[in-house]
Design a protein around this motif. Structure first.
Motif: not given
Length: 187
Positions: A78-79, A110-113, A117-120, A130-131
């Motif tokens: 995801w992202f 997560n492939v981009r963030d 941004t990921a935490e938000a 976890p990611s």
């Protein structure tokens, strides 16, 4: 003449539209190719394991493919700005709540963030599993041949041996995913 006819036939086959080709040509600036929700299950004797990898979670912990063996594991690619990722996030939270007590591990990939941004995103949707911070593509590359590299979201169900038992390319549907998890848990 026959050769020219075969060439024309071959070229016309290449120009036929499929959903991924249409998305790639759309010019809509979404910067990803969304899957169509295709679900693939793999028979026990047809399952592939992941390649060796060590990924880093956003909290700094390292996880390798060896850490996934022994438990059913869900990997969701995801992202944050991916619209289907946002739509499926509540379903993943429900599935995690239901299956984590049964020993199923969940990881986002997560492939981009960037971390903030990921935490938000995770805070907005109540995601507590976890990611991986996979901007370098280490986890995604370990899934080469299993996960299309530009299709997000994508979700894998790994069996207790760390092999892919099911794959969803595109937004997952909660009931289908529940069945995929229950099937591999019962093995």
């Amino acid at each position: 003449m026959v050769g020219a006819g075969l060439l024309a036939l071959g070229l016309s086959a290449c120009s036929q539209d499929d959903t991924l080709a249409k998305q790639a040509r759309a010019g809509d600036n979404k910067n990803y190719v969304g899957g169509d929700g295709t679900v693939t299950e793999f028979a026990k004797d047809q399952r592939k394991g992941t390649k060796d990898f060590t990924g880093v979670l956003f909290d700094g912990a390292q996880v390798s493919e060896k850490d996934l063996v022994g438990s059913v594991t869900i990997l969701n690619f995801w992202f944050a700005s991916c619209a289907p990722c946002r739509l499926e996030a509540p379903e993943l939270v429900k599935l995690h709540t239901e299956f984590a007590p049964k020993g199923v591990k969940f990881y986002g990939v997560n492939v981009r963030d960037e971390k903030a941004t990921a935490e938000a995103f995770e805070k907005s949707f109540g995601i507590t599993y976890p990611s991986f911070n996979d901007k370098d593509g280490q986890v995604l590359l370990a899934m080469a041949g299993i996960v299309p590299p530009n299709s997000v979201p994508a979700t894998l169900v790994l069996d207790k041996q760390g092999r892919v038992s099911a794959r969803v390319v595109g937004e997952l549907e909660g009931g289908t995913m529940r069945t995929l998890i229950q099937t591999v848990l019962a093995e």
